[in-house]
Design a protein around this motif. Structure first.
Motif, PDB file in Angstrom:
ATOM      1  N   ARG A  53       0.813  -1.222   0.000  1.00 61.79           N
ATOM      2  CA  ARG A  53       0.000   0.000   0.000  1.00 61.79           C
ATOM      3  C   ARG A  53       0.845   1.272   0.000  1.00 61.79           C
ATOM      4  O   ARG A  53       0.381   2.331  -0.408  1.00 61.79           O
ATOM      5  CB  ARG A  53      -0.940   0.001   1.215  1.00 61.79           C
ATOM      6  N   GLN A  54       2.082   1.151   0.475  1.00 59.83           N
ATOM      7  CA  GLN A  54       2.994   2.295   0.485  1.00 59.83           C
ATOM      8  C   GLN A  54       3.898   2.332  -0.746  1.00 59.83           C
ATOM      9  O   GLN A  54       4.780   3.175  -0.841  1.00 59.83           O
ATOM     10  CB  GLN A  54       3.861   2.268   1.748  1.00 59.83           C
ATOM     11  N   GLY A  55       3.674   1.407  -1.679  1.00 59.29           N
ATOM     12  CA  GLY A  55       4.487   1.360  -2.886  1.00 59.29           C
ATOM     13  C   GLY A  55       5.826   0.666  -2.704  1.00 59.29           C
ATOM     14  O   GLY A  55       6.682   0.739  -3.587  1.00 59.29           O
ATOM     15  N   ARG A  56       6.011  -0.029  -1.577  1.00 56.82           N
ATOM     16  CA  ARG A  56       7.259  -0.743  -1.335  1.00 56.82           C
ATOM     17  C   ARG A  56       7.217  -2.116  -1.994  1.00 56.82           C
ATOM     18  O   ARG A  56       6.161  -2.745  -2.070  1.00 56.82           O
ATOM     19  CB  ARG A  56       7.496  -0.902   0.169  1.00 56.82           C
ATOM     20  N   VAL A  57       8.388  -2.568  -2.450  1.00 59.44           N
ATOM     21  CA  VAL A  57       8.481  -3.872  -3.119  1.00 59.44           C
ATOM     22  C   VAL A  57       8.393  -4.985  -2.084  1.00 59.44           C
ATOM     23  O   VAL A  57       9.100  -4.979  -1.073  1.00 59.44           O
ATOM     24  CB  VAL A  57       9.788  -3.987  -3.923  1.00 59.44           C
ATOM     25  N   ILE A  58       7.516  -5.941  -2.349  1.00 58.39           N
ATOM     26  CA  ILE A  58       7.357  -7.126  -1.513  1.00 58.39           C
ATOM     27  C   ILE A  58       7.546  -8.355  -2.395  1.00 58.39           C
ATOM     28  O   ILE A  58       6.997  -8.419  -3.504  1.00 58.39           O
ATOM     29  CB  ILE A  58       5.951  -7.173  -0.871  1.00 58.39           C
ATOM     30  N   ARG A  59       8.329  -9.299  -1.928  1.00 50.54           N
ATOM     31  CA  ARG A  59       8.502 -10.559  -2.649  1.00 50.54           C
ATOM     32  C   ARG A  59       7.557 -11.589  -2.030  1.00 50.54           C
ATOM     33  O   ARG A  59       7.579 -11.811  -0.812  1.00 50.54           O
ATOM     34  CB  ARG A  59       9.947 -11.025  -2.610  1.00 50.54           C
ATOM     35  N   LEU A  60       6.762 -12.196  -2.885  1.00 50.51           N
ATOM     36  CA  LEU A  60       5.645 -13.000  -2.406  1.00 50.51           C
ATOM     37  C   LEU A  60       6.085 -14.169  -1.536  1.00 50.51           C
ATOM     38  O   LEU A  60       5.462 -14.444  -0.505  1.00 50.51           O
ATOM     39  CB  LEU A  60       4.825 -13.512  -3.598  1.00 50.51           C
ATOM     40  N   ARG A  61       7.134 -14.855  -1.930  1.00 50.51           N
ATOM     41  CA  ARG A  61       7.540 -16.037  -1.166  1.00 50.51           C
ATOM     42  C   ARG A  61       8.599 -15.721  -0.116  1.00 50.51           C
ATOM     43  O   ARG A  61       8.438 -16.062   1.051  1.00 50.51           O
ATOM     44  CB  ARG A  61       8.040 -17.147  -2.095  1.00 50.51           C
ATOM     45  N   SER A  62       9.681 -15.057  -0.505  1.00 47.90           N
ATOM     46  CA  SER A  62      10.792 -14.878   0.433  1.00 47.90           C
ATOM     47  C   SER A  62      10.437 -13.935   1.578  1.00 47.90           C
ATOM     48  O   SER A  62      10.952 -14.090   2.698  1.00 47.90           O
ATOM     49  CB  SER A  62      12.041 -14.372  -0.304  1.00 47.90           C
ATOM     50  N   ASP A  63       9.542 -12.956   1.358  1.00 45.68           N
ATOM     51  CA  ASP A  63       9.167 -12.051   2.437  1.00 45.68           C
ATOM     52  C   ASP A  63       8.201 -12.687   3.428  1.00 45.68           C
ATOM     53  O   ASP A  63       7.869 -12.078   4.459  1.00 45.68           O
ATOM     54  CB  ASP A  63       8.550 -10.768   1.881  1.00 45.68           C
ATOM     55  N   HIS A  64       7.741 -13.902   3.123  1.00 49.13           N
ATOM     56  CA  HIS A  64       6.896 -14.644   4.061  1.00 49.13           C
ATOM     57  C   HIS A  64       7.532 -15.983   4.429  1.00 49.13           C
ATOM     58  O   HIS A  64       6.854 -16.854   4.996  1.00 49.13           O
ATOM     59  CB  HIS A  64       5.508 -14.865   3.463  1.00 49.13           C
ATOM     60  N   ALA A  65       8.802 -16.144   4.119  1.00 49.93           N
ATOM     61  CA  ALA A  65       9.485 -17.416   4.373  1.00 49.93           C
ATOM     62  C   ALA A  65       9.479 -17.730   5.863  1.00 49.93           C
ATOM     63  O   ALA A  65       9.679 -16.848   6.702  1.00 49.93           O
ATOM     64  CB  ALA A  65      10.916 -17.349   3.850  1.00 49.93           C
ATOM     65  N   GLY A  66       9.239 -18.995   6.175  1.00 52.84           N
ATOM     66  CA  GLY A  66       9.265 -19.437   7.560  1.00 52.84           C
ATOM     67  C   GLY A  66       7.948 -19.289   8.285  1.00 52.84           C
ATOM     68  O   GLY A  66       7.832 -19.698   9.441  1.00 52.84           O
ATOM     69  N   ARG A  67       6.945 -18.702   7.623  1.00 54.16           N
ATOM     70  CA  ARG A  67       5.626 -18.523   8.235  1.00 54.16           C
ATOM     71  C   ARG A  67       4.546 -18.952   7.250  1.00 54.16           C
ATOM     72  O   ARG A  67       4.625 -18.629   6.067  1.00 54.16           O
ATOM     73  CB  ARG A  67       5.387 -17.052   8.599  1.00 54.16           C
ATOM     74  N   PRO A  68       3.513 -19.647   7.721  1.00 55.76           N
ATOM     75  CA  PRO A  68       2.375 -19.915   6.840  1.00 55.76           C
ATOM     76  C   PRO A  68       1.695 -18.594   6.493  1.00 55.76           C
ATOM     77  O   PRO A  68       1.746 -17.636   7.266  1.00 55.76           O
ATOM     78  CB  PRO A  68       1.453 -20.791   7.699  1.00 55.76           C
TER      79      PRO A  68
END
Length: 271
Positions: A53-68
């Motif tokens: 929402r702030q226009g920051r880049v998020i990587r779908l898999r690696s930014d959630h790695a280790g968590r469901p």
């Protein structure tokens, strides 16, 4: 505007847009449609770039790695089904957090209408649905990445004169980025979402090989149960107590038999 259809017919129609699921007579094959969606289970999703929402880049898999995490896909100009689905998901997520832990999993909502689902539009959509959750991201992506994400998740959408037709689906993703299960419908029973999340949250790799941590996770896994009378999850230690009492009884019997055997041997030696 989303078009409300029954789940089976809806999935069948959606399948035809991507996988030629129509029969020679022009009718959609519901079994093939469901199969197409379920084929995504076990698939590792790509590590695609999106914007929050702030226009920051998020990587779908690696930014959630280790968590469901849970992925839902919507389009912000939808005035009925997408808002209703998101609000219902929010209630289920809140109940899941109460049962599993406030930060035990993440949620990701992705806008697939690339022409209109800008970061600003996604932020406005989140506000309209009353979503205020530090572990829930609202994201958008390029047309290429939306197509790839949709394929990875088994999510199908196509434009109509009134907006889009699409499957109403939330995908549960495991710690390694694989699709663990699918939850269908505008509204759904709470266990459909919580049970797969419970399996993932309480089967932590970090607990493997650690007796105490592993035992705690197993107790939580088996004793966190759904109560249909309240529509909520609760911790029920009665099963644990039954196991504990049963194990104690067995150990007491073994101890008693062991003492009797020793006493008999001593008596035999005195003869």
């Amino acid at each position: 505007m989303c078009k409300a259809l029954t789940i089976i017919v809806f999935i069948a129609a959606l399948l035809s847009a991507q996988d030629s699921g129509a029969t020679e007579s022009g009718r959609y094959d519901a079994d093939q449609a469901l199969k197409f969606s379920q084929q995504a289970v076990g698939r590792v999703i790509g590590d695609y770039e999106l914007l929050d929402r702030q226009g920051r880049v998020i990587r779908l898999r690696s930014d959630h790695a280790g968590r469901p995490f849970v992925v839902s896909m919507i389009f912000t100009s939808c005035h009925h089904v997408c808002p209703t689905t998101t609000k219902h998901l929010a209630k289920a997520v809140a109940a899941a957090r109460d049962a599993l832990g406030a930060d035990s999993f993440d949620v990701v909502t992705i806008g697939f209408d690339v022409a209109n689902d800008t970061p600003e539009a996604m932020a406005a959509f989140a506000r309209r649905q009353g979503i205020d959750d530090d572990h829930w991201r609202f994201l958008n992506a390029s047309p290429e990445n939306i197509d790839k994400i949709s394929a990875d998740l088994g999510f199908i959408f196509f434009p109509t004169p009134r907006g889009f037709d699409h499957i109403n689906q939330s995908s549960v993703i495991d710690r390694d980025g694989s699709v663990y299960s699918q939850v269908y419908g505008v509204s759904f029973e709470l266990p459909w979402l919580v049970e797969p999340l419970k399996d993932l949250v309480f089967n932590r790799p970090s607990s493997a090989g650690h007796l105490f941590a592993g035992l705690i996770d197993k107790v939580k896994l088996f004793c966190t149960v759904y109560d249909p009378t309240t529509g909520r999850y609760r911790f029920d230690n009665s099963l644990f107590m039954q196991v504990f009492v049963g194990a104690t009884t067995v150990l007491a019997i073994i101890y008693f038999l062991f003492r009797e055997i020793l006493a008999a041997r001593r008596a035999k030696r005195r003869e």
